[in-house]
Design a protein around this motif. Structure first.
Motif, short mmCIF file in Angstrom:
data_model
loop_
_atom_site.label_atom_id
_atom_site.label_comp_id
_atom_site.label_asym_id
_atom_site.label_seq_id
_atom_site.Cartn_x
_atom_site.Cartn_y
_atom_site.Cartn_z
N SER A 42 0.83 -1.20 0.00
CA SER A 42 0.00 0.00 0.00
C SER A 42 0.87 1.26 0.00
CB SER A 42 -0.91 0.00 1.22
OG SER A 42 -1.78 1.11 1.18
N THR A 43 0.37 2.32 -0.62
CA THR A 43 1.10 3.59 -0.71
C THR A 43 0.22 4.73 -0.23
OG1 THR A 43 2.45 2.97 -2.62
CG2 THR A 43 2.05 5.29 -2.34
N ASP A 44 0.81 5.68 0.48
CA ASP A 44 0.11 6.92 0.82
C ASP A 44 1.04 8.10 0.59
OD1 ASP A 44 -2.65 7.17 1.78
OD2 ASP A 44 -2.09 5.54 3.13
N ASN A 69 0.19 4.50 6.60
CA ASN A 69 0.49 3.34 5.76
C ASN A 69 0.31 2.03 6.53
OD1 ASN A 69 1.70 3.87 2.88
ND2 ASN A 69 2.34 5.58 4.17
N ASP A 72 -3.19 0.91 6.72
CA ASP A 72 -3.71 0.15 5.56
C ASP A 72 -3.36 -1.33 5.69
OD1 ASP A 72 -5.09 2.10 4.00
OD2 ASP A 72 -3.17 2.97 3.47
N PHE A 83 9.26 -0.94 4.32
CA PHE A 83 8.67 0.19 3.61
C PHE A 83 9.72 0.98 2.87
CE2 PHE A 83 9.66 3.91 6.45
CZ PHE A 83 10.15 3.24 7.56
N THR A 130 5.62 3.65 0.84
CA THR A 130 5.00 2.41 0.38
C THR A 130 5.36 1.32 1.38
OG1 THR A 130 5.21 3.09 -1.92
CG2 THR A 130 4.86 0.74 -1.53
#
Ligand code: ADP
Ligand code: MG
Length: 322
Positions: A42-44, A69, A72, A83, A130
């Motif tokens: 997942s990415t923010d 992140n 998520d 990450f 990520t």
């Protein structure tokens, strides 16, 4: 003036051995996935002035960038592994970098999640993380897994992050004590990783997501994906300690459509109530039952007496700004 490489070496590359076969320093990082496990990704992206105030505390920003992140991963039930960090910085300010990396690594270490790479460039302040996690096949908490008759649950409390924002924006008059109580919920969200993992380990399918844009708006994603509706008891929604002191109308509005809560909303069969409470107990995270999934589409609100309540409850949308 720090060079790009000095900056990475000084603030982001660490000696400790982690999960990665190869971490920071080459063209790619190398991970050795646990055989048979699925990888959750997942990415923010957080932009100054959009997701956080200009001049925001660097340590809290480091925490929050990773927390959103990890949240998520929590919503999927995955275990954090590593990450990457893409940073756009207006300049190489050692004090800022020190505080930012300390805030970020404190949370990363708590979840045994290793920084394995990234990119660094000069530009307006923006932070993109990520995350990579692991989950056993078939165990991920998917938005499409809600079924009519399921209970709807919420972790922790809602609305204090939104209350702090209202205080900063002077939307409401909030005394210093209330703001001090609410503000950590906005700046230092707690990703519910242990709870997500405990729920995913149960042998029953649940739908789940993390609440970032307000419960009512985010719950709609579960309802749409699962092709079901829901009835929420708005007076059962657990308000944060600061919001709990506010009038009923504000409490309802901010618990239902606050935003930035980073709590989990999940569904489970009514027969599994004891199992859900046991999982929450083992994770050390309180959970509250707040409603029911219905076969009839749409979101219905009722009060403590079961009477219907009409409220306009849209989640936050970055493009319409509503
Ligand atoms: P490339 O030229 O392949 O983009 P870079 O010179 O940008 O590589 O980065 C060198 C190494 O430093 C890479 O391993 C990259 O993953 C890592 N790196 C760069 N910026 C960061 C950062 N902000 N945090 C962690 N690692 C970083
Ligand atoms: Mg690069």
């Amino acid at each position: 003036m720090l060079s790009e490489f000095d900056l990475i070496k000084q603030y982001f590359r660490r000696a400790r051995a982690g999960h990665a076969i190869l971490g920071i320093g080459d063209d790619c990082a190398l991970l050795a996935p646990t055989p048979g496990m699925h990888t959750a990704i997942s990415t923010d992206l957080l932009i100054e002035g959009r997701h956080f105030f200009a001049g925001a505390d660097a340590g809290m920003l480091g925490h929050k960038s990773l927390a959103v992140n990890l949240s998520d991963l929590a919503a999927m039930g995955a275990k954090p592994v590593g990450f990457t960090l893409a940073l756009s910085l207006p300049g190489a300010d050692p004090e800022w970098l020190e505080a930012f990396s300390n805030g970020m690594f404190a949370l990363a270490d708590l979840h045994d999640c290793e920084l394995i790479g990234g990119d660094t460039t000069r530009g307006p302040l923006a932070i993109c993380i990520t995350v990579f996690g692991e989950i056993a096949p078939g165990h991920a908490l998917r938005r499409a897994a809600a079924r009519a008759g399921h209970d709807i649950w919420i972790s922790g409390t809602l609305g204090d992050a939104r209350l702090a924002l209202a205080g900063y924006w002077k939307e409401i008059a909030l005394d210093a004590g209330a703001l001090a109580l609410a503000a950590p919920r906005m700046h230092l969200p707690t990703p519910r990783v242990e709870l997500g993992r405990a729920l995913a380990a149960l042998p029953i399918a649940h739908a789940a997501l993390d609440i970032s844009d307000g419960l009512a708006g985010d719950l709609r994603h579960i309802l749409d994906a699962s092709k079901v509706g829901a009835t929420l008891d708005i007076d059962a929604l657990p308000a944060g300690p600061a919001l709990a002191q506010q009038p009923l109308a504000l409490r309802r509005r901010f618990t239902l459509a606050g935003g930035d809560d980073y709590e989990l909303c999940f569904t489970a069969a009514a027969a599994d109530r004891a199992a859900v409470l046991a999982a929450a107990g083992s994770a050390g995270t309180p959970v509250t039952r707040v409603g029911t999934i219905d076969a009839q589409p749409g979101l219905r609100l009722v009060d403590a007496a079961g009477e219907p309540v009409e409220m306009d409850v849209q989640g936050w949308d970055h493009f319409t700004g509503e």
